[in-house]
Design a protein around this motif. Sequence first.
Motif, PDB file in Angstrom:
ATOM      1  N   GLY A  80      20.046 -26.847  12.148  1.00  0.00           N
ATOM      2  CA  GLY A  80      20.703 -25.640  12.605  1.00  0.00           C
ATOM      3  C   GLY A  80      22.145 -25.833  13.021  1.00  0.00           C
ATOM      4  O   GLY A  80      22.713 -26.929  12.912  1.00  0.00           O
ATOM      5  N   TRP A  81      22.738 -24.741  13.525  1.00  0.00           N
ATOM      6  CA  TRP A  81      24.135 -24.737  13.940  1.00  0.00           C
ATOM      7  C   TRP A  81      24.370 -25.703  15.108  1.00  0.00           C
ATOM      8  O   TRP A  81      23.608 -25.752  16.066  1.00  0.00           O
ATOM      9  N   GLY A  82      25.439 -26.489  15.012  1.00  0.00           N
ATOM     10  CA  GLY A  82      25.805 -27.403  16.079  1.00  0.00           C
ATOM     11  C   GLY A  82      24.901 -28.612  16.188  1.00  0.00           C
ATOM     12  O   GLY A  82      25.056 -29.418  17.110  1.00  0.00           O
ATOM     13  N   ALA A  83      23.975 -28.764  15.257  1.00  0.00           N
ATOM     14  CA  ALA A  83      23.031 -29.878  15.289  1.00  0.00           C
ATOM     15  C   ALA A  83      23.405 -30.910  14.217  1.00  0.00           C
ATOM     16  O   ALA A  83      24.556 -30.980  13.775  1.00  0.00           O
ATOM     17  N   SER A  84      22.449 -31.691  13.796  1.00  0.00           N
ATOM     18  CA  SER A  84      22.647 -32.681  12.734  1.00  0.00           C
ATOM     19  C   SER A  84      21.282 -33.043  12.175  1.00  0.00           C
ATOM     20  O   SER A  84      20.250 -32.547  12.652  1.00  0.00           O
ATOM     21  N   PHE A 118      36.054 -23.959   9.828  1.00  0.00           N
ATOM     22  CA  PHE A 118      35.069 -22.938  10.158  1.00  0.00           C
ATOM     23  C   PHE A 118      33.869 -23.097   9.241  1.00  0.00           C
ATOM     24  O   PHE A 118      33.988 -23.573   8.112  1.00  0.00           O
ATOM     25  N   VAL A 119      32.719 -22.704   9.754  1.00  0.00           N
ATOM     26  CA  VAL A 119      31.472 -22.779   8.982  1.00  0.00           C
ATOM     27  C   VAL A 119      30.643 -21.540   9.319  1.00  0.00           C
ATOM     28  O   VAL A 119      30.382 -21.270  10.491  1.00  0.00           O
ATOM     29  N   THR A 120      30.237 -20.802   8.315  1.00  0.00           N
ATOM     30  CA  THR A 120      29.405 -19.617   8.509  1.00  0.00           C
ATOM     31  C   THR A 120      28.040 -19.835   7.863  1.00  0.00           C
ATOM     32  O   THR A 120      27.800 -20.855   7.214  1.00  0.00           O
ATOM     33  N   VAL A 121      27.148 -18.861   8.010  1.00  0.00           N
ATOM     34  CA  VAL A 121      25.834 -18.985   7.405  1.00  0.00           C
ATOM     35  C   VAL A 121      25.937 -19.050   5.886  1.00  0.00           C
ATOM     36  O   VAL A 121      25.087 -19.657   5.216  1.00  0.00           O
ATOM     37  N   ASP A 126      25.284 -22.327   0.982  1.00  0.00           N
ATOM     38  CA  ASP A 126      25.906 -23.041  -0.137  1.00  0.00           C
ATOM     39  C   ASP A 126      25.577 -24.525  -0.099  1.00  0.00           C
ATOM     40  O   ASP A 126      25.303 -25.145  -1.138  1.00  0.00           O
ATOM     41  N   ASP A 127      25.610 -25.122   1.101  1.00  0.00           N
ATOM     42  CA  ASP A 127      25.309 -26.550   1.219  1.00  0.00           C
ATOM     43  C   ASP A 127      23.853 -26.834   0.864  1.00  0.00           C
ATOM     44  O   ASP A 127      23.548 -27.812   0.171  1.00  0.00           O
ATOM     45  N   PHE A 151      19.458 -22.038  12.354  1.00  0.00           N
ATOM     46  CA  PHE A 151      20.399 -21.522  11.357  1.00  0.00           C
ATOM     47  C   PHE A 151      20.074 -22.065   9.971  1.00  0.00           C
ATOM     48  O   PHE A 151      20.344 -21.418   8.956  1.00  0.00           O
ATOM     49  N   GLY A 152      19.504 -23.263   9.923  1.00  0.00           N
ATOM     50  CA  GLY A 152      19.065 -23.812   8.641  1.00  0.00           C
ATOM     51  C   GLY A 152      17.950 -22.987   8.038  1.00  0.00           C
ATOM     52  O   GLY A 152      17.821 -22.887   6.814  1.00  0.00           O
ATOM     53  N   GLY A 153      17.132 -22.362   8.908  1.00  0.00           N
ATOM     54  CA  GLY A 153      16.100 -21.462   8.417  1.00  0.00           C
ATOM     55  C   GLY A 153      16.694 -20.190   7.849  1.00  0.00           C
ATOM     56  O   GLY A 153      16.259 -19.693   6.809  1.00  0.00           O
ATOM     57  N   ALA A 154      17.716 -19.647   8.536  1.00  0.00           N
ATOM     58  CA  ALA A 154      18.399 -18.462   8.014  1.00  0.00           C
ATOM     59  C   ALA A 154      18.994 -18.751   6.646  1.00  0.00           C
ATOM     60  O   ALA A 154      18.860 -17.952   5.708  1.00  0.00           O
TER      61      ALA A 154
END
Length: 283
Positions: A80-84, A118-121, A126-127, A151-154
């Motif tokens: 998710g966002w801000g994670a790794s 910047f990084v959006t959903v 795309d990644d 966010f990875g789920g989204a």
Amino acid sequence: MSSLGLLLLGTVVLLGVVVLDRVARHLVRPVPVQPDRTVRDTGLIYEDFTVLSGSHRLHAWLLSDGEVRHEEPLLILAHGWGASYGTVLQLAEPLVDEGHEVLLFDMRGHGRNKPASFVTVRHFKDDLMSVLGYAGKRFPGRKLIVIGHSFGGAASVLAAADGADIDKLVLIAAPSDVLRITAEYLTDKGMPGRLVVWVLRPFWWLRNAGTFRSLTPSRRISEVEVPLLIIQPEDDARVTRDHARQLSAASGVPHHVVPHCDHTSVLGATMTTRLVTEFLYTW
């Protein structure tokens, strides 16, 4: 109004736009954080490599127990966002212990990757699609299972809805609406979240290359045509259960609640591993 007055007004408006744009950019600029636990700490067999996504090189890892099981599905975990990748590593370990091969990676601007302005959903999606493309070429004919957290789920919903090569999809603590979850996050930080999101939304449209209509999981999940598992931690204060309810209502798939877990600890819960494993063997 005099020419001087118009000039001053224009200057104030321009400065306001510049300030708002900087704020909007700041809120979608992740700070790469190194994981507390790495693949080296697991004792598992792994391969360290990179995947090209546009102009970004994404660090990735392929984990296994040493057994060759190319006929088995490959599990791809999206953080998710801000994670790794280290965040979802706590789920990857027991899955590898059960004999599954797992691919982990860091989204652009996250983990071991270079910082991104910047990084959006959309970039998350795309990644993930780039990683799926890599896996499809490297392991032709192999089933690909995506497990997306937060966010990875989204991003996983959006990728599947866009026709990515996914055979099964698992969502864990996934937001139903990225603007809503952003507003809720800002509200938790003591800001008027809904107002801030309403004001900054046009600036994020520029970075998304479009509006959020096609980037809203609850809108797109009905387009997902592969088997779906939705998991929600009981005590998640970041992505509340209402998000899981919305995803369930839109997809027609019930969600499973993992008790006594928060947004991140759900990944290490025995029940989560069991739900995922049972889902993998149900075709």
